[in-house]
Design a protein around this motif. Structure first.
Motif, PDB file in Angstrom:
ATOM      1  N   GLY A  49      18.903  82.630   2.668  1.00  0.00           N
ATOM      2  CA  GLY A  49      18.326  81.300   3.284  1.00  0.00           C
ATOM      3  C   GLY A  49      19.492  80.249   3.728  1.00  0.00           C
ATOM      4  N   GLU A  50      20.323  80.336   2.962  1.00  0.00           N
ATOM      5  CA  GLU A  50      21.476  79.181   3.092  1.00  0.00           C
ATOM      6  C   GLU A  50      22.714  79.819   2.529  1.00  0.00           C
ATOM      7  OE1 GLU A  50      22.035  74.469   2.373  1.00  0.00           O
ATOM      8  OE2 GLU A  50      20.479  75.192   1.536  1.00  0.00           O
ATOM      9  N   VAL A  51      23.786  79.140   2.854  1.00  0.00           N
ATOM     10  CA  VAL A  51      25.278  79.307   2.060  1.00  0.00           C
ATOM     11  C   VAL A  51      25.923  78.118   2.526  1.00  0.00           C
ATOM     12  CG1 VAL A  51      27.228  80.516   2.397  1.00  0.00           C
ATOM     13  CG2 VAL A  51      25.234  81.861   2.870  1.00  0.00           C
ATOM     14  N   ARG A  52      25.987  77.536   1.100  1.00  0.00           N
ATOM     15  CA  ARG A  52      26.884  76.174   1.174  1.00  0.00           C
ATOM     16  C   ARG A  52      28.329  76.671   0.434  1.00  0.00           C
ATOM     17  NH1 ARG A  52      22.355  73.109  -2.482  1.00  0.00           N
ATOM     18  NH2 ARG A  52      20.550  72.984  -0.777  1.00  0.00           N
ATOM     19  N   THR A  53      29.293  75.824   1.096  1.00  0.00           N
ATOM     20  CA  THR A  53      30.765  76.181   0.818  1.00  0.00           C
ATOM     21  C   THR A  53      31.236  74.918   0.190  1.00  0.00           C
ATOM     22  OG1 THR A  53      31.346  75.127   2.756  1.00  0.00           O
ATOM     23  CG2 THR A  53      30.949  77.743   2.820  1.00  0.00           C
ATOM     24  N   SER A  54      32.372  75.291  -0.609  1.00  0.00           N
ATOM     25  CA  SER A  54      32.989  73.817  -1.297  1.00  0.00           C
ATOM     26  C   SER A  54      33.840  73.265   0.012  1.00  0.00           C
ATOM     27  CB  SER A  54      33.823  74.471  -2.395  1.00  0.00           C
ATOM     28  OG  SER A  54      34.784  75.515  -1.802  1.00  0.00           O
ATOM     29  N   PRO A  55      34.363  72.154  -0.552  1.00  0.00           N
ATOM     30  CA  PRO A  55      35.068  71.529   0.627  1.00  0.00           C
ATOM     31  C   PRO A  55      36.385  72.013   1.029  1.00  0.00           C
ATOM     32  CG  PRO A  55      34.232  70.015  -1.005  1.00  0.00           C
ATOM     33  CD  PRO A  55      33.963  71.239  -1.555  1.00  0.00           C
ATOM     34  N   ASP A  56      36.870  72.669   0.061  1.00  0.00           N
ATOM     35  CA  ASP A  56      38.214  73.533   0.475  1.00  0.00           C
ATOM     36  C   ASP A  56      37.809  75.203   1.123  1.00  0.00           C
ATOM     37  OD1 ASP A  56      37.280  74.936  -1.804  1.00  0.00           O
ATOM     38  OD2 ASP A  56      39.325  74.611  -2.685  1.00  0.00           O
ATOM     39  N   LEU A  57      36.442  75.305   1.232  1.00  0.00           N
ATOM     40  CA  LEU A  57      36.162  76.759   1.855  1.00  0.00           C
ATOM     41  C   LEU A  57      36.308  77.760   0.913  1.00  0.00           C
ATOM     42  CD1 LEU A  57      36.838  76.263   5.609  1.00  0.00           C
ATOM     43  CD2 LEU A  57      34.742  75.478   4.138  1.00  0.00           C
ATOM     44  N   ARG A  58      36.796  77.528  -0.475  1.00  0.00           N
ATOM     45  CA  ARG A  58      37.201  78.829  -1.156  1.00  0.00           C
ATOM     46  C   ARG A  58      35.890  79.332  -2.010  1.00  0.00           C
ATOM     47  NH1 ARG A  58      43.202  79.660  -2.246  1.00  0.00           N
ATOM     48  NH2 ARG A  58      44.003  78.278  -0.755  1.00  0.00           N
ATOM     49  N   ILE A  59      35.007  78.616  -2.124  1.00  0.00           N
ATOM     50  CA  ILE A  59      33.773  79.121  -2.745  1.00  0.00           C
ATOM     51  C   ILE A  59      32.588  79.000  -1.887  1.00  0.00           C
ATOM     52  CG2 ILE A  59      32.235  78.670  -4.815  1.00  0.00           C
ATOM     53  CD1 ILE A  59      34.579  77.402  -6.210  1.00  0.00           C
ATOM     54  N   ALA A  62      25.637  81.649  -1.811  1.00  0.00           N
ATOM     55  CA  ALA A  62      24.608  82.022  -1.006  1.00  0.00           C
ATOM     56  C   ALA A  62      23.318  81.998  -1.598  1.00  0.00           C
ATOM     57  CB  ALA A  62      25.062  83.501  -0.565  1.00  0.00           C
ATOM     58  N   TYR A  63      22.191  81.532  -1.156  1.00  0.00           N
ATOM     59  CA  TYR A  63      20.986  81.370  -1.938  1.00  0.00           C
ATOM     60  C   TYR A  63      20.090  82.367  -1.236  1.00  0.00           C
ATOM     61  CZ  TYR A  63      22.573  76.845  -3.474  1.00  0.00           C
ATOM     62  OH  TYR A  63      23.518  75.908  -4.315  1.00  0.00           O
ATOM     63  N   VAL A  64      19.730  83.351  -2.012  1.00  0.00           N
ATOM     64  CA  VAL A  64      19.064  84.631  -1.526  1.00  0.00           C
ATOM     65  C   VAL A  64      17.787  84.875  -2.056  1.00  0.00           C
ATOM     66  CG1 VAL A  64      21.237  85.764  -1.153  1.00  0.00           C
ATOM     67  CG2 VAL A  64      20.218  86.041  -3.347  1.00  0.00           C
TER      68      VAL A  64
END
Length: 131
Positions: A49-59, A62-64
């Motif tokens: 449904g959605e993927v949220r990333t940390s500000p540095d894009l390292r994490i 994924a909401y599944v």
């Protein structure tokens, strides 16, 4: 003027949103085509449904949700078991400097929508919203 670096800031940056959406599409495509070398995971239909990333894009979180909502715990276990392979595929397809660490959580959006509909269907709420 310095940018607001507080965690309560205005929300994710455009880059976070863009990369999150690219990861969501890639994960959805990989899971739909069955590109993972796990027959148990390939048998399941999973919605990302959605993927949220940390500000540095390292994490990337994924909401599944499994199709139909059946086997939620099993889906999380299977995705966690295949996290390395999924991370490799995402990193390869998106050509990011660093492949993000993938984390998986159940998507609660549909449950929240059902709760909201139930609340709005109550007589007291309907009486207050009618004009």
């Amino acid at each position: 003027m310095a940018k607001n670096k507080s965690p309560d800031g205005a929300g994710p940056s455009q880059r976070q949103l863009r990369v999150g959406e690219l990861i969501r599409r890639t994960l959805s495509e990989v899971l739909a085509r069955g590109d993972v070398h796990d027959p148990d995971l390939n048998r399941m239909s999973i919605t990302v449904g959605e993927v949220r990333t940390s500000p540095d894009l390292r994490i990337a979180t994924a909401y599944v949700l499994p199709l139909g909502g059946e086997g939620k715990d099993e889906v999380l276990k299977l995705l966690a078991r295949n996290k390395g392979e999924l991370r490799h595929v995402v990193g390869k397809k998106l050509a990011l400097k660093f492949a993000p660490d993938l984390r998986f959580q159940l998507d609660q959006t549909f449950d929240q929508m059902d709760d909201t509909r139930r609340m709005l269907a109550q007589d007291a709420v309907r009486r207050d919203t009618d004009t």
